[in-house]
Design an enzyme around this catalytic site. Structure first.
Site, PDB file in Angstrom:
ATOM      1  N   GLU A 350       0.856  -1.179   0.000  1.00  0.00           N
ATOM      2  CA  GLU A 350       0.000   0.000   0.000  1.00  0.00           C
ATOM      3  C   GLU A 350       0.897   1.236   0.000  1.00  0.00           C
ATOM      4  O   GLU A 350       2.034   1.186   0.487  1.00  0.00           O
ATOM      5  CB  GLU A 350      -0.876   0.059   1.257  1.00  0.00           C
ATOM      6  CG  GLU A 350      -1.920  -1.003   1.371  1.00  0.00           C
ATOM      7  CD  GLU A 350      -2.678  -0.871   2.683  1.00  0.00           C
ATOM      8  OE1 GLU A 350      -3.906  -1.022   2.665  1.00  0.00           O
ATOM      9  OE2 GLU A 350      -2.041  -0.613   3.722  1.00  0.00           O
ATOM     10  N   LYS A 352       2.170   4.637   1.476  1.00  0.00           N
ATOM     11  CA  LYS A 352       2.219   5.269   2.802  1.00  0.00           C
ATOM     12  C   LYS A 352       1.958   6.755   2.594  1.00  0.00           C
ATOM     13  O   LYS A 352       2.842   7.497   2.171  1.00  0.00           O
ATOM     14  CB  LYS A 352       3.581   5.044   3.470  1.00  0.00           C
ATOM     15  CG  LYS A 352       3.599   5.415   4.932  1.00  0.00           C
ATOM     16  CD  LYS A 352       4.952   5.091   5.558  1.00  0.00           C
ATOM     17  CE  LYS A 352       4.904   5.215   7.071  1.00  0.00           C
ATOM     18  NZ  LYS A 352       4.396   6.490   7.540  1.00  0.00           N
ATOM     19  N   ARG A 357      -1.799   8.905  11.015  1.00  0.00           N
ATOM     20  CA  ARG A 357      -2.588   7.695  11.230  1.00  0.00           C
ATOM     21  C   ARG A 357      -3.706   7.996  12.215  1.00  0.00           C
ATOM     22  O   ARG A 357      -3.476   8.600  13.274  1.00  0.00           O
ATOM     23  CB  ARG A 357      -1.658   6.617  11.776  1.00  0.00           C
ATOM     24  CG  ARG A 357      -2.301   5.268  11.992  1.00  0.00           C
ATOM     25  CD  ARG A 357      -2.219   4.405  10.764  1.00  0.00           C
ATOM     26  NE  ARG A 357      -2.657   3.037  11.068  1.00  0.00           N
ATOM     27  CZ  ARG A 357      -1.852   2.107  11.583  1.00  0.00           C
ATOM     28  NH1 ARG A 357      -0.583   2.392  11.834  1.00  0.00           N
ATOM     29  NH2 ARG A 357      -2.316   0.900  11.817  1.00  0.00           N
ATOM     30  N   ARG A 372      -2.882   7.752  16.599  1.00  0.00           N
ATOM     31  CA  ARG A 372      -2.302   6.421  16.816  1.00  0.00           C
ATOM     32  C   ARG A 372      -1.907   6.199  18.263  1.00  0.00           C
ATOM     33  O   ARG A 372      -1.819   5.063  18.730  1.00  0.00           O
ATOM     34  CB  ARG A 372      -1.100   6.193  15.907  1.00  0.00           C
ATOM     35  CG  ARG A 372       0.003   7.204  16.058  1.00  0.00           C
ATOM     36  CD  ARG A 372       1.169   6.915  15.152  1.00  0.00           C
ATOM     37  NE  ARG A 372       2.156   6.089  15.826  1.00  0.00           N
ATOM     38  CZ  ARG A 372       3.306   5.696  15.288  1.00  0.00           C
ATOM     39  NH1 ARG A 372       3.565   6.024  14.030  1.00  0.00           N
ATOM     40  NH2 ARG A 372       4.165   4.990  15.954  1.00  0.00           N
ATOM     41  N   GLU A 398      -5.746   6.975   7.254  1.00  0.00           N
ATOM     42  CA  GLU A 398      -4.813   8.104   7.239  1.00  0.00           C
ATOM     43  C   GLU A 398      -5.619   9.391   7.074  1.00  0.00           C
ATOM     44  O   GLU A 398      -6.437   9.522   6.157  1.00  0.00           O
ATOM     45  CB  GLU A 398      -3.830   7.963   6.080  1.00  0.00           C
ATOM     46  CG  GLU A 398      -2.642   8.897   6.146  1.00  0.00           C
ATOM     47  CD  GLU A 398      -1.516   8.354   7.010  1.00  0.00           C
ATOM     48  OE1 GLU A 398      -0.519   9.071   7.200  1.00  0.00           O
ATOM     49  OE2 GLU A 398      -1.624   7.199   7.492  1.00  0.00           O
ATOM     50  N   LYS A 520       7.443  -0.814   6.943  1.00  0.00           N
ATOM     51  CA  LYS A 520       7.301   0.483   6.279  1.00  0.00           C
ATOM     52  C   LYS A 520       8.602   0.794   5.544  1.00  0.00           C
ATOM     53  O   LYS A 520       9.690   0.642   6.089  1.00  0.00           O
ATOM     54  CB  LYS A 520       6.941   1.584   7.273  1.00  0.00           C
ATOM     55  CG  LYS A 520       7.905   1.774   8.431  1.00  0.00           C
ATOM     56  CD  LYS A 520       7.391   2.842   9.392  1.00  0.00           C
ATOM     57  CE  LYS A 520       8.312   2.988  10.594  1.00  0.00           C
ATOM     58  NZ  LYS A 520       7.787   3.987  11.562  1.00  0.00           N
TER      59      LYS A 520
END
Length: 668
Positions: A350, A352, A357, A372, A398, A520
């Site tokens: 996906e 970023k 977040r 988050r 996001e 990530k």
């Protein structure tokens, strides 16, 4: 208040996370209700009392110190609570000039008269003014005790003796983590306060041991408990609460005054995050922190039902139909050594996105949006609450600013963050958007144990049915090999994307960073050589050093000359030793001062790392950096050879070529 002050003092001087956790855990276990709950609130979400504290303190300090001298002192110390605590006189400050009006009870009705007692929430009373006069040390001595002042013939000292001690028991079983504890040592404190009860933690033979931190015992009167202080400050006019605050400051020593102001100020800044405080609480009682975090936003200070459950006196609080936070799953940065162990067919990718977040929880007709870390940020984004109104779900995504289908720079999102209220103009100028990653709850069904591939299918099906406004689903990135993915990753900066996420197809949604499940792959940082232009003294322990730096690049004038224009500010990325060298250089090369700010000769070059540049009206250059940090100090480089504004503008337009670090490239 004394116990709370000792706790904060120890936390400030303790760097180890494990020792902080042990200090907090012992305080929570040994301090009675409701004080431990109010302390927990102060360290997490803040106490539910809103005060014009700065104005109140300005009024109070103006009675004994010149306002200009106070501001200079505050600027040098770098902390309001510390400044007021140290400046407050030993002799009681005269508060009679503004006590012409009667003081109402916390309920707002009637008067807090000489003999009345006003109840506090949760069934606790706070003391009357007669109680204060009768029990306060001021009534007999006429003086409060300052930090380090004389106790008879001996001085009070604070020291941290970080030595191993036997692991204490936890209610006849278990151990506190670590085995190394901080010890607060008061030389001959019993000479002043009398004998103390035996501590649940062993003494080190060096005076009163660490185990005594957390006890509301000894000579401190009950009206100085945290619950009583908060009850007294809960309501009334600003003038009335200013008088009450002055009474408490008169009755406390410097450490107590400092702790009082930290309690009421809403930001203790003692090196403890809200999550660390909750983690310490969980570890102290042998619980997983997720058990507390999943009910946290259904609780209210002073958390009597939470502690009743932890103490084994009641069942775990049930959040019921309230929208609560579920701990988020996080990713590990992908490292060079990870690539040979990963198979492309096991992962989905996906983008970023360059936002923050968030988790949106909609339940029982109410909607909350959490960061988050579990902070409730709903009030700053009423559009998102409206978008999910009537739904019953928990989604992970996001938060972005989006205009006409285009994602705006992160700087635009910052205009909406950390605001208690937003105007219609701001909502129109910075429209929020949530790009969805995951579906954690569909109605009452908990999907977190399902593999990611199944949760993704459920998310797409749910979105097709409900389609909340101001949302969309983050698309998956198709790839066959990691080399294919590397090509996409290399171009992510030009697309305004922060990088890529790799998620195992079979990964369940688990709290925290689970090794080998999610990765990530962030784009490489950019760097520029910039010239130091201005320096400002820092805050807290850096308040005596010039540690906040504004830097710039060269811009050519119409006549061919050059001048420096600022592009960013940073206060991290250098060692303590480098800070000393920089501070000395700044003091010796100052050309002009503006209060706490010094302009310096263009003589030091910083290699500044940053994530992106964006247009900005705050700087004369017209641009600003995102997340700038000092990568290294170029002592060897002349300022004249630093980068130019033209170079920065090429980055802004996306025209620069980004070099990928070979060490970060996948091998398959």
């Amino acid at each position: 208040m004394r116990a709370f002050a000792r706790l904060l003092d120890c936390l400030v001087y303790t760097q180890s996370r494990n020792r902080k956790t042990a200090l907090l855990g012992h305080y929570f276990r040994s301090t009675p209700d409701p004080d431990r709950g109010w302390a927990l609130a102060a360290l997490t979400d803040g106490i539910p009392v809103r005060l014009p504290l700065r104005r109140m303190l300005s009024d109070l300090t103006g009675r004994f110190i010149d306002p200009v001298l106070y501001q200079l002192s505050r600027d040098y110390v770098g902390d309001t609570a510390e400044t007021v605590a140290l400046l407050w006189p030993d002799d009681p400050v005269d508060l009679s000039r503004q006590t012409n009006t009667p003081t109402p009870s916390p309920q707002g009705g009637g008067e807090w008269s000489e003999g009345s007692r006003a109840p506090l929430a949760h069934g606790h009373d706070y003391q009357t003014q007669d109680d204060i006069r009768r029990t306060s040390p001021l009534s007999s001595t006429g003086k409060s005790r300052g930090r380090g002042e004389k106790l008879g013939e001996k001085s009070l000292q604070l020291s941290l003796d970080l030595i191993p001690t036997p692991n204490p028991s936890r209610q006849e079983g278990g151990e506190l983590s670590g085995g190394i504890f901080a010890h607060v040592v008061d030389v001959d404190i019993q000479q002043q306060d009398g004998p103390r009860p035996t501590s649940p933690l062993p003494s080190t033979g060096m005076g009163r041991g660490w185990g005594d931190a957390g006890h509301n015992s000894g000579a401190e009167p009950a009206y100085l408990s945290l619950g009583n202080v908060i009850g007294a400050m809960a309501s009334g006019t600003a003038a009335e609460r200013t008088v009450r605050l002055g009474q408490f400051l008169n009755a406390l020593d410097a450490s107590g005054r400092w702790a009082l102001l930290k309690l009421l100020g809403g930001a203790p800044r003692v090196g403890v995050s809200a999550r660390l405080a909750r983690t310490a609480l969980a570890e102290a009682y042998g619980r997983d922190v997720s058990e507390i975090e999943e009910i946290w936003h259904a609780l209210e200070p002073p958390y009597l039902d939470l502690f009743a459950w932890l103490d084994g006196r009641a069942e775990r609080p049930d959040p019921g139909s309230k929208p609560v936070f579920r701990p988020v799953m996080l990713a590990h940065p992908v490292e060079e050594g990870d690539w040979p162990k990963l198979a492309p067919e096991d992962f989905v990718a996906e983008w970023k996105w360059d936002g923050i977040r968030v988790q949106v929880s909609a339940r029982g007709g109410d909607v909350r949006m959490f960061s988050r870390q579990g902070d409730d940020i709903s009030r700053a984004f009423p559009e998102i609450r409206s978008a999910f109104q009537g739904h019953d779900c928990v989604v992970d995504g996001e938060l972005l600013i989006m205009r006409d289908g285009e994602i705006a720079p992160f700087n635009d999102l910052q205009q909406r963050l950390n605001r208690k209220a937003v105007t219609a103009k701001m909502m129109a100028a910075y429209p929020p958007h949530v790009r969805l990653y995951d579906l954690l709850f569909d109605g009452q069904e908990d999907l977190r144990a399902l593999p990611f591939s199944e949760r993704r299918t459920r998310l797409e099906t749910w979105y097709a049915s409900h389609h909340p406004p101001s949302t969309d689903v983050s698309p998956l990135v198709a790839f066959t090999t990691f080399e294919d993915l590397n090509v996409l990753w290399s171009s992510s900066r030009a697309e305004g994307i922060e990088g890529l996420m790799l998620k195992r197809r079979d990964s369940a949604y688990q709290a925290g960073r689970i090794k080998g499940q999610w990765f990530k792959w962030k784009r490489a940082a950019l760097t520029l050589d910039c010239v130091l232009m201005y320096a400002q003294r820092g805050s807290g322990k850096r308040s005596s050093y010039y540690s906040d730096y504004t830097f710039g690049v060269w811009q050519e004038d119409a006549d061919g000359g050059r001048q420096l224009v600022p592009v960013g500010k940073a206060y991290s990325g250098f060692t303590d030793e480098e800070l000393l060298l920089l501070d000395r250089w700044i003091r010796n090369n100052t050309v002009e001062t503006f209060g706490p700010v010094r302009a310096v000769d263009p003589g030091i070059v910083f290699e500044v790392a940053f994530d992106a540049v964006h247009a900005s009206t705050r700087h004369k250059s017209g641009v600003a950096m995102r997340f700038p940090r000092i990568h290294r100090i170029r002592w060897d480089k002349p300022a004249a050879e630093a980068d130019t504004l033209e170079t920065v503008l090429r980055l802004l337009s996306g025209g620069s070529e980004v070099t990928v670090d070979d060490a970060a490239r996948p091998t398959r």
